[in-house]
Design a protein around this motif. Structure first.
Motif, mmCIF file in Angstrom:
data_model
loop_
_atom_site.group_PDB
_atom_site.id
_atom_site.type_symbol
_atom_site.label_atom_id
_atom_site.label_comp_id
_atom_site.label_asym_id
_atom_site.label_seq_id
_atom_site.Cartn_x
_atom_site.Cartn_y
_atom_site.Cartn_z
ATOM 1 N N SER A 1 5.695 8.081 11.328
ATOM 2 C CA SER A 1 5.154 9.384 10.950
ATOM 3 C C SER A 1 6.008 9.996 9.843
ATOM 4 O O SER A 1 5.483 10.576 8.887
ATOM 5 N N ALA A 2 7.338 9.812 9.950
ATOM 6 C CA ALA A 2 8.224 10.296 8.892
ATOM 7 C C ALA A 2 7.967 9.530 7.595
ATOM 8 O O ALA A 2 7.933 10.110 6.508
ATOM 9 N N ILE A 3 7.747 8.213 7.725
ATOM 10 C CA ILE A 3 7.474 7.400 6.527
ATOM 11 C C ILE A 3 6.175 7.858 5.873
ATOM 12 O O ILE A 3 6.116 8.110 4.668
ATOM 13 N N ALA A 4 5.129 7.996 6.678
ATOM 14 C CA ALA A 4 3.815 8.337 6.123
ATOM 15 C C ALA A 4 3.813 9.738 5.519
ATOM 16 O O ALA A 4 3.071 10.005 4.575
ATOM 17 N N SER A 5 4.669 10.633 6.050
ATOM 18 C CA SER A 5 4.637 12.013 5.557
ATOM 19 C C SER A 5 5.069 12.104 4.097
ATOM 20 O O SER A 5 4.803 13.093 3.435
ATOM 21 N N HIS A 6 5.743 11.047 3.591
ATOM 22 C CA HIS A 6 6.153 11.075 2.189
ATOM 23 C C HIS A 6 5.043 10.652 1.248
ATOM 24 O O HIS A 6 5.185 10.793 0.035
ATOM 25 N N ALA A 7 3.972 10.066 1.790
ATOM 26 C CA ALA A 7 2.984 9.414 0.935
ATOM 27 C C ALA A 7 1.730 10.264 0.774
ATOM 28 O O ALA A 7 1.495 11.206 1.532
ATOM 29 N N ARG A 8 0.934 9.890 -0.221
ATOM 30 C CA ARG A 8 -0.397 10.473 -0.318
ATOM 31 C C ARG A 8 -1.270 9.867 0.778
ATOM 32 O O ARG A 8 -0.929 8.822 1.318
ATOM 33 N N MET A 9 -2.381 10.483 1.107
ATOM 34 C CA MET A 9 -3.312 9.977 2.125
ATOM 35 C C MET A 9 -2.595 9.711 3.445
ATOM 36 O O MET A 9 -2.844 8.716 4.115
ATOM 37 N N ARG A 10 -1.649 10.601 3.814
ATOM 38 C CA ARG A 10 -0.813 10.275 4.970
ATOM 39 C C ARG A 10 -1.596 10.216 6.269
ATOM 40 O O ARG A 10 -1.257 9.445 7.155
ATOM 41 N N GLU A 11 -2.695 10.956 6.364
ATOM 42 C CA GLU A 11 -3.489 10.932 7.598
ATOM 43 C C GLU A 11 -4.050 9.541 7.845
ATOM 44 O O GLU A 11 -4.119 9.080 8.972
ATOM 45 N N LEU A 12 -4.469 8.908 6.736
ATOM 46 C CA LEU A 12 -5.067 7.584 6.861
ATOM 47 C C LEU A 12 -3.991 6.523 7.011
ATOM 48 O O LEU A 12 -4.184 5.501 7.671
ATOM 49 N N LEU A 13 -2.847 6.790 6.417
ATOM 50 C CA LEU A 13 -1.814 5.756 6.323
ATOM 51 C C LEU A 13 -1.157 5.472 7.663
ATOM 52 O O LEU A 13 -0.868 4.317 7.984
ATOM 53 N N SER B 1 -1.574 7.169 17.392
ATOM 54 C CA SER B 1 -1.591 7.213 15.931
ATOM 55 C C SER B 1 -2.199 8.519 15.433
ATOM 56 O O SER B 1 -1.936 8.926 14.304
ATOM 57 N N LEU B 2 -2.990 9.183 16.266
ATOM 58 C CA LEU B 2 -3.495 10.507 15.862
ATOM 59 C C LEU B 2 -2.485 11.592 16.183
ATOM 60 O O LEU B 2 -2.215 12.490 15.383
ATOM 61 N N MET B 3 -1.896 11.487 17.370
ATOM 62 C CA MET B 3 -1.055 12.553 17.874
ATOM 63 C C MET B 3 0.269 12.654 17.113
ATOM 64 O O MET B 3 0.798 13.751 16.923
ATOM 65 N N LEU B 4 0.798 11.508 16.673
ATOM 66 C CA LEU B 4 2.092 11.521 16.008
ATOM 67 C C LEU B 4 1.981 11.972 14.564
ATOM 68 O O LEU B 4 2.974 12.251 13.910
ATOM 69 N N GLN B 5 0.752 12.027 14.087
ATOM 70 C CA GLN B 5 0.499 12.390 12.707
ATOM 71 C C GLN B 5 1.170 13.709 12.285
ATOM 72 O O GLN B 5 1.907 13.746 11.309
ATOM 73 N N PRO B 6 0.928 14.815 13.007
ATOM 74 C CA PRO B 6 1.468 16.102 12.529
ATOM 75 C C PRO B 6 2.968 16.250 12.715
ATOM 76 O O PRO B 6 3.545 17.188 12.187
ATOM 77 N N CYS B 7 3.580 15.314 13.444
ATOM 78 C CA CYS B 7 4.992 15.445 13.805
ATOM 79 C C CYS B 7 5.883 15.793 12.605
ATOM 80 O O CYS B 7 6.743 16.666 12.692
ATOM 81 N N PHE B 8 5.680 15.129 11.473
ATOM 82 C CA PHE B 8 6.481 15.454 10.292
ATOM 83 C C PHE B 8 5.691 16.215 9.236
ATOM 84 O O PHE B 8 6.242 17.050 8.537
ATOM 85 N N LEU C 1 0.837 -1.204 0.000
ATOM 86 C CA LEU C 1 0.000 0.000 0.000
ATOM 87 C C LEU C 1 0.873 1.256 0.000
ATOM 88 O O LEU C 1 0.655 2.198 -0.768
ATOM 89 N N LEU C 2 1.883 1.221 0.870
ATOM 90 C CA LEU C 2 2.792 2.364 0.999
ATOM 91 C C LEU C 2 3.483 2.643 -0.328
ATOM 92 O O LEU C 2 3.579 3.792 -0.761
ATOM 93 N N ARG C 3 3.963 1.589 -0.995
ATOM 94 C CA ARG C 3 4.626 1.779 -2.283
ATOM 95 C C ARG C 3 3.700 2.441 -3.293
ATOM 96 O O ARG C 3 4.120 3.279 -4.079
ATOM 97 N N GLY C 4 2.426 2.027 -3.246
ATOM 98 C CA GLY C 4 1.482 2.594 -4.194
ATOM 99 C C GLY C 4 1.178 4.060 -3.938
ATOM 100 O O GLY C 4 0.709 4.759 -4.827
ATOM 101 N N LEU C 5 1.451 4.524 -2.712
ATOM 102 C CA LEU C 5 1.035 5.875 -2.345
ATOM 103 C C LEU C 5 2.167 6.906 -2.437
ATOM 104 O O LEU C 5 1.958 8.058 -2.100
ATOM 105 N N ILE C 6 3.350 6.485 -2.848
ATOM 106 C CA ILE C 6 4.452 7.443 -2.973
ATOM 107 C C ILE C 6 4.777 7.619 -4.459
ATOM 108 O O ILE C 6 5.030 6.634 -5.154
ATOM 109 N N GLU C 7 4.753 8.869 -4.906
ATOM 110 C CA GLU C 7 4.916 9.127 -6.335
ATOM 111 C C GLU C 7 6.365 9.009 -6.789
ATOM 112 O O GLU C 7 6.682 8.266 -7.700
#
Lengths: 233, 48, 224
Positions: C153-165, C67-74, A134-140
């Motif tokens: 949080s750093a990983i998710a910040s690179h992705a789309r839909m990061r709030e959900l991820l 998982s909510l609180m760490l979201q804005p960290c990055f 999922l993560l791979r799919g979400l990073i451009e």
């Protein structure tokens, strides 16, 4: 980069046919050659596919983690492609484990699912594998995708033994380790031979699938490069 | 054979996943091959 | 500037940013309270059931809160690309992560400190006699949540839909902490109370493993 592993539709069909042939031969061995297990009866024959799938999935995840570490150190993008391929195929094999398991559990345990150590840890590992895909799919950005998913892969893999041990302490009703377990464990010789054959067949299947999946990654890269070239021309 | 249905279901599920996955990868591969060919042709035409 | 001092400087920056508004802390605290209320509405537990389910509820609430609180960290740093500024500073990249982990650890501890008395009263669980052991368990569990949560949080910040991820990545990875901490908490609240050391080892191993992994691989997440 082109040329190797080409051969178009015909070779593709030959490969598919060869793979199906060995998988069916393994199924024949498991269903017809192997003796009926005394305590469980024929339902035990599920194990010839269930256990090797699990072992191969674990193998694929291990290779993916190794490839991710190698990628982070050497920055060889091919290692990242390998990691992604192994993860996807590992998830496919893992879902075979999690689907055949409950089908066996219903007649033997009386329920489809129990939150036992190995079931739970397999489940968590599979979810982490899905998260990776999922993560791979979400990073451009391709470069960022490689780095970020490699780090996630390592963390997810580190989690696996902890998930297993924490569940092991908590609850277990799984059959005790039969292979490499206690001294009284072990398989009867004819069962062991069929089991080994099924394991080898599924390993070949897995390697073939990973190889094809890797080729897919390679072609994607090629397409991106050609697009860039045709845009700049 | 007792529990034959479960046995059949398990084998069917395993094969469905293996070959279904194999099929999707093969299809994605052939699509990409076509795309590579097309791109190469269009680049070749322009450079000539 | 050496790494520990740089990490402390980052910690100071995070604390100043948070204590200016208390946005994150107040909303997280309200959130965990809501989880606790909702649980009692859904199950209406008796006193005995509270003892049985309380520890699990407590940790589920804390994990969701994390998982909510760490979201804005990055992702907060992305708005004005302040992370780019931090990266340009002559400090080890790991120090940035360490400072953020420390800050998140502190925030989570504050939320726990505020939640625990309320939880004890609402579910009629006497926490004061076991306060010392409970504090140890909370701290060890929180180190794990803060470490892996900051990294993810750093990983998710690179992705789309990061709030959900972030919850998706974080909750399965925290499964061992959830299980072990719940068992530990249930152990000290049981009658007679006992400290189940095997679980303490699991949480300790989790903390050490992921702190080491962050030290080794975390800096790759901060590259541009």
């Amino acid at each position: 980069m082109t040329g190797k592993y080409e051969g178009g539709a015909f070779m593709q069909a030959v490969r598919s046919f060869a793979l199906s042939a060995i998988v069916f031969s393994a199924a024949y061995a498991a269903l017809a050659i192997a003796p009926t297990e005394l305590k469980q009866g024929d339902i035990q024959r599920i194990f010839y596919f269930h256990v090797p799938s699990g072992m191969n999935a674990l193998l694929a995840f291990t290779v993916a983690c190794g490839a991710s570490i190698y990628f982070l150190i050497k920055r060889n993008v091919k290692a990242d492609w390998l990691a992604a391929s192994c993860m996807e195929v590992g998830v496919a094999f893992g879902s075979v484990v999690l689907i055949t398991g409950p089908i066996w559990g219903k007649p033997v345990w009386g329920v489809y699912w129990k939150w036992d150590a190995r079931l739970t840890s397999t489940f968590v590992l599979l979810v982490l594998g899905l998260c990776y895909l999922l993560l791979r799919g979400l990073i451009e950005d391709p470069e960022r995708r490689s780095v970020v998913s490699a780090v996630f892969c390592i963390f997810a893999f580190l989690d696996a033994p902890l998930v297993y041990f924490s569940n092991r302490i908590f609850r277990t009703l799984h059959p005790k380790p039969v292979i490499l377990g206690d001294s009284d464990s072990g398989l009867a010789p004819p069962i062991a031979r069929v089991f080994l054959y099924c394991f080898i067949v599924l390993a070949i299947l897995m390697i073939a699938l990973i190889w094809e999946r890797y080729r897919l990654e390679e072609l994607r890269h090629e397409v991106a490069e050609l697009r860039a070239e045709s845009d700049s021309a | 054979m007792q529990n034959l249905n479960s046995l059949i279901a398990a084998y069917a599920a395993a094969w469905l996943i293996f070959f279904g996955y194999h099929y999707t990868v093969a299809r994605r591969l052939s699509q990409l091959r076509e795309e590579v060919e097309k791109l190469k042709q269009s680049i070749g035409k322009r450079s000539r | 500037m050496n790494a520990p001092r740089a990490a402390l400087a980052i910690l100071g920056k995070e604390l100043r940013a948070e204590f200016r508004s208390f946005e994150l802390l107040t909303s997280t605290l309200v959130f965990v309270l809501i989880v606790v209320f909702v649980f009692s509405f859904a199950f209406d537990p008796s006193a005995a059931e509270s003892r049985r389910f309380g520890p699990g509820l407590l940790w589920i609430a804390l994990l969701f809160a994390g998982s909510l609180m760490l979201q804005p960290c990055f992702s907060r740093e992305r708005v004005n690309d302040t992370l780019g500024g931090l990266r340009l500073a002559p400090i080890a990249p790991v120090a940035i992560l360490a400072g953020k982990i420390l800050a998140n650890f502190l925030f989570l501890t504050l939320v726990e400190a505020a939640l625990l008395p309320i939880f004890g009263v609402l579910y009629n669980i006497p926490l004061v006699p076991v306060a010392g052991q409970l504090a140890l368990i909370m701290l060890m569990g929180t180190v794990g949540v803060a470490t892996i949560g900051t990294v993810f949080s750093a990983i998710a910040s690179h992705a789309r839909m990061r709030e959900l991820l972030l919850p998706l990545l974080l909750l399965p990875a925290l499964a061992p902490v959830l299980l072990a901490s719940t068992e530990l908490t249930a152990g000290i609240l049981a009658d007679p109370p006992e400290l189940r050391t095997a679980w303490l080892v699991i949480v300790g191993a989790f903390d050490i493993m992921f702190l080491t992994a962050t030290w080794l691989f975390g800096e790759y997440l901060l590259e541009e």
